[in-house]
Design a protein around this motif. Structure first.
Motif, PDB file in Angstrom:
ATOM      1  N   LYS A  58      39.065  63.105 -57.225  1.00 27.72           N
ATOM      2  CA  LYS A  58      37.801  63.331 -57.934  1.00 27.72           C
ATOM      3  C   LYS A  58      36.604  62.809 -57.143  1.00 27.72           C
ATOM      4  O   LYS A  58      36.004  61.798 -57.495  1.00 27.72           O
ATOM      5  N   GLY A  59      36.333  63.456 -56.079  1.00 26.37           N
ATOM      6  CA  GLY A  59      35.112  63.135 -55.338  1.00 26.37           C
ATOM      7  C   GLY A  59      35.251  61.938 -54.432  1.00 26.37           C
ATOM      8  O   GLY A  59      36.319  61.370 -54.291  1.00 26.37           O
ATOM      9  N   PRO A  60      34.170  61.541 -53.828  1.00 23.06           N
ATOM     10  CA  PRO A  60      34.244  60.405 -52.912  1.00 23.06           C
ATOM     11  C   PRO A  60      34.422  59.096 -53.689  1.00 23.06           C
ATOM     12  O   PRO A  60      33.818  58.881 -54.728  1.00 23.06           O
ATOM     13  N   CYS A  61      35.277  58.245 -53.157  1.00 22.29           N
ATOM     14  CA  CYS A  61      35.500  56.938 -53.772  1.00 22.29           C
ATOM     15  C   CYS A  61      34.529  55.947 -53.136  1.00 22.29           C
ATOM     16  O   CYS A  61      34.460  55.831 -51.917  1.00 22.29           O
ATOM     17  N   GLU A  62      33.823  55.264 -53.973  1.00 24.94           N
ATOM     18  CA  GLU A  62      32.895  54.249 -53.499  1.00 24.94           C
ATOM     19  C   GLU A  62      33.296  52.923 -54.115  1.00 24.94           C
ATOM     20  O   GLU A  62      33.693  52.854 -55.268  1.00 24.94           O
ATOM     21  N   THR A  63      33.204  51.880 -53.305  1.00 25.44           N
ATOM     22  CA  THR A  63      33.548  50.556 -53.797  1.00 25.44           C
ATOM     23  C   THR A  63      32.307  49.686 -53.842  1.00 25.44           C
ATOM     24  O   THR A  63      31.390  49.833 -53.031  1.00 25.44           O
ATOM     25  N   GLY A  64      32.314  48.772 -54.800  1.00 28.31           N
ATOM     26  CA  GLY A  64      31.200  47.848 -54.957  1.00 28.31           C
ATOM     27  C   GLY A  64      31.353  46.656 -54.030  1.00 28.31           C
ATOM     28  O   GLY A  64      32.308  46.566 -53.240  1.00 28.31           O
ATOM     29  N   PRO A  65      30.445  45.713 -54.101  1.00 29.22           N
ATOM     30  CA  PRO A  65      30.489  44.551 -53.216  1.00 29.22           C
ATOM     31  C   PRO A  65      31.725  43.669 -53.429  1.00 29.22           C
ATOM     32  O   PRO A  65      32.180  43.006 -52.502  1.00 29.22           O
ATOM     33  N   ALA A  66      32.282  43.660 -54.623  1.00 31.20           N
ATOM     34  CA  ALA A  66      33.458  42.834 -54.897  1.00 31.20           C
ATOM     35  C   ALA A  66      34.760  43.576 -54.588  1.00 31.20           C
ATOM     36  O   ALA A  66      35.844  43.045 -54.770  1.00 31.20           O
ATOM     37  N   GLY A  67      34.688  44.815 -54.122  1.00 31.38           N
ATOM     38  CA  GLY A  67      35.871  45.592 -53.780  1.00 31.38           C
ATOM     39  C   GLY A  67      36.362  46.480 -54.895  1.00 31.38           C
ATOM     40  O   GLY A  67      37.363  47.181 -54.727  1.00 31.38           O
ATOM     41  N   GLU A  68      35.698  46.501 -56.052  1.00 33.22           N
ATOM     42  CA  GLU A  68      36.119  47.346 -57.157  1.00 33.22           C
ATOM     43  C   GLU A  68      35.627  48.766 -56.928  1.00 33.22           C
ATOM     44  O   GLU A  68      34.610  48.991 -56.295  1.00 33.22           O
ATOM     45  N   VAL A  69      36.368  49.724 -57.431  1.00 30.75           N
ATOM     46  CA  VAL A  69      36.026  51.135 -57.282  1.00 30.75           C
ATOM     47  C   VAL A  69      34.936  51.468 -58.291  1.00 30.75           C
ATOM     48  O   VAL A  69      35.100  51.273 -59.491  1.00 30.75           O
TER      49      VAL A  69
END
Length: 139
Positions: A58-69
């Motif tokens: 489902k589209g590009p996966c982006e992660t936040g600063p803490a490593g969460e998707v």
């Protein structure tokens, strides 16, 4: 309280406790083997850490600063592969180190028991023949 004490002091409970402790130590050994030997071998063909193998749905996966998707659906198939390898190695070691020797020992015991039964039957037959031979002249 007396029944509980008897339950705890029965051999089965103590054997189970020993098995759990040995199993935990064995799990640690297998995990270390996978991380120290298997992962570097896999790393020769790609990344050293199997957990870093992922796919995105489902589209590009982006992660936040803490490593969460934060967007997309991340599939961690490398972690599943690592767990499967650990399970396979554990199963192989348990089979070849414990099960195969125990099966051989059980087969050996069974054959020894069968030989003992056959020897006893031959002995009884021989003793019967000796008795009959000794009693025959007296008749």
């Amino acid at each position: 309280m007396k029944g509980f004490k008897e339950f705890l002091l029965r051999g089965n409970v103590v054997e189970l406790a020993v098995a759990v402790v040995i199993g935990a130590a064995f799990t640690n050994l297998v995990n270390t083997f996978v991380k120290g030997v298997i992962n570097p071998i896999v790393g020769a063909f790609g990344t050293k850490d199997l957990a870093s193998y992922t796919s995105c749905l489902k589209g590009p996966c982006e992660t936040g600063p803490a490593g969460e998707v934060t967007s997309g659906v991340l599939i961690l198939w490398g972690s599943v592969l690592s767990a499967a390898l650990q399970f396979l190695i554990t199963a192989l070691v348990v089979y070849f180190v414990l099960i195969v020797p125990m099966n051989r020992m059980a087969a050996r015991r069974k054959s020894l028991a069968e030989e003992a039964v056959e020897a006893e039957a031959k002995e009884v037959k021989l003793l019967t023949e000796i008795r009959d031979a000794l009693v025959a002249p007296l008749r």
